[in-house]
Design a protein around this motif. Structure first.
Motif, PDB file in Angstrom:
ATOM      1  N   TYR A  37       0.832  -1.208   0.000  1.00 41.89           N
ATOM      2  CA  TYR A  37       0.000   0.000   0.000  1.00 41.89           C
ATOM      3  C   TYR A  37       0.867   1.258   0.000  1.00 41.89           C
ATOM      4  O   TYR A  37       0.659   2.161  -0.823  1.00 41.89           O
TER       5      TYR A  37
ATOM      6  N   THR B  79      -5.999  -5.156   2.562  1.00 43.00           N
ATOM      7  CA  THR B  79      -7.455  -5.059   2.707  1.00 43.00           C
ATOM      8  C   THR B  79      -8.086  -4.539   1.428  1.00 43.00           C
ATOM      9  O   THR B  79      -7.424  -3.873   0.614  1.00 43.00           O
ATOM     10  N   SER B  80      -9.377  -4.803   1.259  1.00 44.87           N
ATOM     11  CA  SER B  80     -10.108  -4.275   0.109  1.00 44.87           C
ATOM     12  C   SER B  80     -10.230  -2.757   0.212  1.00 44.87           C
ATOM     13  O   SER B  80     -10.287  -2.065  -0.814  1.00 44.87           O
ATOM     14  N   GLU B  81     -10.257  -2.231   1.431  1.00 43.28           N
ATOM     15  CA  GLU B  81     -10.313  -0.777   1.610  1.00 43.28           C
ATOM     16  C   GLU B  81      -9.067  -0.108   1.037  1.00 43.28           C
ATOM     17  O   GLU B  81      -9.145   0.905   0.337  1.00 43.28           O
ATOM     18  N   GLN B  82      -7.896  -0.680   1.319  1.00 41.21           N
ATOM     19  CA  GLN B  82      -6.655  -0.161   0.737  1.00 41.21           C
ATOM     20  C   GLN B  82      -6.690  -0.270  -0.783  1.00 41.21           C
ATOM     21  O   GLN B  82      -6.263   0.652  -1.492  1.00 41.21           O
TER      22      GLN B  82
ATOM     23  N   ARG C 243      -9.295  -0.257  -2.807  1.00 45.41           N
ATOM     24  CA  ARG C 243     -10.180   0.767  -3.375  1.00 45.41           C
ATOM     25  C   ARG C 243      -9.498   2.129  -3.401  1.00 45.41           C
ATOM     26  O   ARG C 243      -9.629   2.884  -4.373  1.00 45.41           O
ATOM     27  N   GLU C 244      -8.790   2.452  -2.335  1.00 45.67           N
ATOM     28  CA  GLU C 244      -8.105   3.750  -2.276  1.00 45.67           C
ATOM     29  C   GLU C 244      -7.037   3.857  -3.357  1.00 45.67           C
ATOM     30  O   GLU C 244      -6.906   4.898  -4.018  1.00 45.67           O
TER      31      GLU C 244
ATOM     32  N   GLU D 257     -12.155  -9.107  -1.429  1.00 38.57           N
ATOM     33  CA  GLU D 257     -13.341  -9.276  -0.577  1.00 38.57           C
ATOM     34  C   GLU D 257     -13.552 -10.740  -0.209  1.00 38.57           C
ATOM     35  O   GLU D 257     -13.929 -11.059   0.932  1.00 38.57           O
TER      36      GLU D 257
ATOM     37  N   GLU E 230     -10.973 -11.623   2.483  1.00 40.33           N
ATOM     38  CA  GLU E 230     -11.367 -11.054   3.781  1.00 40.33           C
ATOM     39  C   GLU E 230     -12.490 -11.870   4.424  1.00 40.33           C
ATOM     40  O   GLU E 230     -12.456 -12.176   5.618  1.00 40.33           O
TER      41      GLU E 230
END
Length: 338
Positions: A76, A98-101, A103-104, A328, A331
């Motif tokens: 990341y 993570t999927s959040e990272q 997406r960012e 996803e 996770e």
């Protein structure tokens, strides 16, 4: 010409990337960054600049693409730095923690008009390409079940672990290979059943997973374990009219570990003994059995696709949506850990 640089000078860069890139006349490797030259274990490549100054790499106007080949916990940070310096970026897998990272990072790339993607080289495994060929020939009839196995016998790995980190789990480290194959060929499943385990008990590493992905009447199972003294077939595919079993894996990794590199005409190529067996009923109802010549694999096709996307403006083959779906699933699998 696509000019590239690397962050990281370890096994990933030197075993799974450079041997393929150096075979391509339309790609130039200019610079490899590593933090500590004292830790260099690989022979330096003539004509390539080695540096321990990250800014030298990031600010080089000649370099269009930077490849991140470091441990997962720095993906990341490095990907963000690369994009902020207006470079395209290829990241080893698992793509992010993570999927959040994820997406960012995808949003940042879109904002800057850049390409970022993960190095899903296993899409170009010989066994997987051969399975696609057999399915598309149609001799097995309507597809009912696909089993994909990624087995080892390495009990010392989980036995040495006394703590658990999801991002370095067996699911993340190996599911990122096979799940991408499933997603790339079959798409998004209707639903998934998860069986993810710590066979040595809680607080140890995840060393087993069995995921069933459902597509209407088709079930695709992705299975893996560190405790398989005898490996299960790489692929077993069943249709209404027949089946195909490919016992052995793609041989590119086997050859790379032996330092038998691309450039040899038989690199990664299956011999007759490695061919899968197709069994089916012909139009007269007679059972036929035949060995299927394997399609040659080539990890370097990831770079061919990137070249087309960066230089010629074509769409990426490995899409953001596919990578996010995979993240996803990983996770969710860890949340279902037993």
């Amino acid at each position: 010409m696509l000019t590239i640089g690397y962050i990281g000078n370890g096994k990933s860069t030197n075993r799974y990337h450079l041997p393929f890139v150096l075979q391509r006349e339309n790609i130039k490797v200019k610079t490899i960054y590593r933090r500590n030259p004292a830790h260099d274990n690989w022979e330096q490549i003539a004509g390539v600049n080695y540096t321990s100054d990250l800014d030298e790499l990031l600010n080089d106007k000649d370099i269009q693409l930077i490849v991140v080949c470091t441990k997962h916990d720095s993906h990341y940070e490095y990907a963000k730095l690369v994009l902020e310096h207006h470079k395209h970026c290829l990241v080893e897998k698992p793509f992010m923690e993570t999927s959040e990272q994820a997406r960012e990072i995808f949003a940042l790339a879109k904002e800057k008009g850049l390409i970022v993607q993960t190095y899903q080289n296993r899409r170009f495994d010989s066994d997987f390409l051969t399975v696609q060929k057999v399915i598309e020939e149609g001799k097995m009839g309507d597809l009912l079940e696909v089993e994909m196995h990624y087995d080892y016998y390495r009990p010392e790995v989980p036995e040495s672990a006394q703590s658990f980190d999801p991002a370095s789990s067996f699911l993340y480290g190996h599911g990122c290979h096979t799940l991408d194959q499933v997603i790339s060929y079959f798409g998004k499943p209707d639903h998934i059943h998860y069986d993810v385990r710590q066979l040595l008990g809680q607080g140890r590493m995840n060393d087993y997973f069995d995921l069933d992905l459902y597509y209407g009447t088709l079930k695709v199972s992705v299975k893996s374990s560190y405790f398989r003294l005898k490996e299960r077939p790489s692929f077993a595919v069943y249709g209404k009219n027949g089946c195909f079993v490919k016992q052995t894996k793609d041989r590119q990794e086997e050859h790379l570990k032996l330092f038998y590199m691309p450039g040899h005409k038989d690199f990664g190529v299956d011999s007759l003994e490695h061919y899968g067996v197709l069994t089916y009923l012909d139009e007269e109802g007679t059972t036929r059995e035949e060995k299927v010549k394997s399609v040659n694999g080539d990890y370097g096709r990831v770079y061919d696709d990137l070249y087309e996307a960066i230089i010629n403006g074509k769409d990426k083959t490995i899409t953001d949506e596919q990578t996010l779906l995979q993240m996803e699933i990983l996770e969710t699998g860890i949340k279902n850990l037993k």
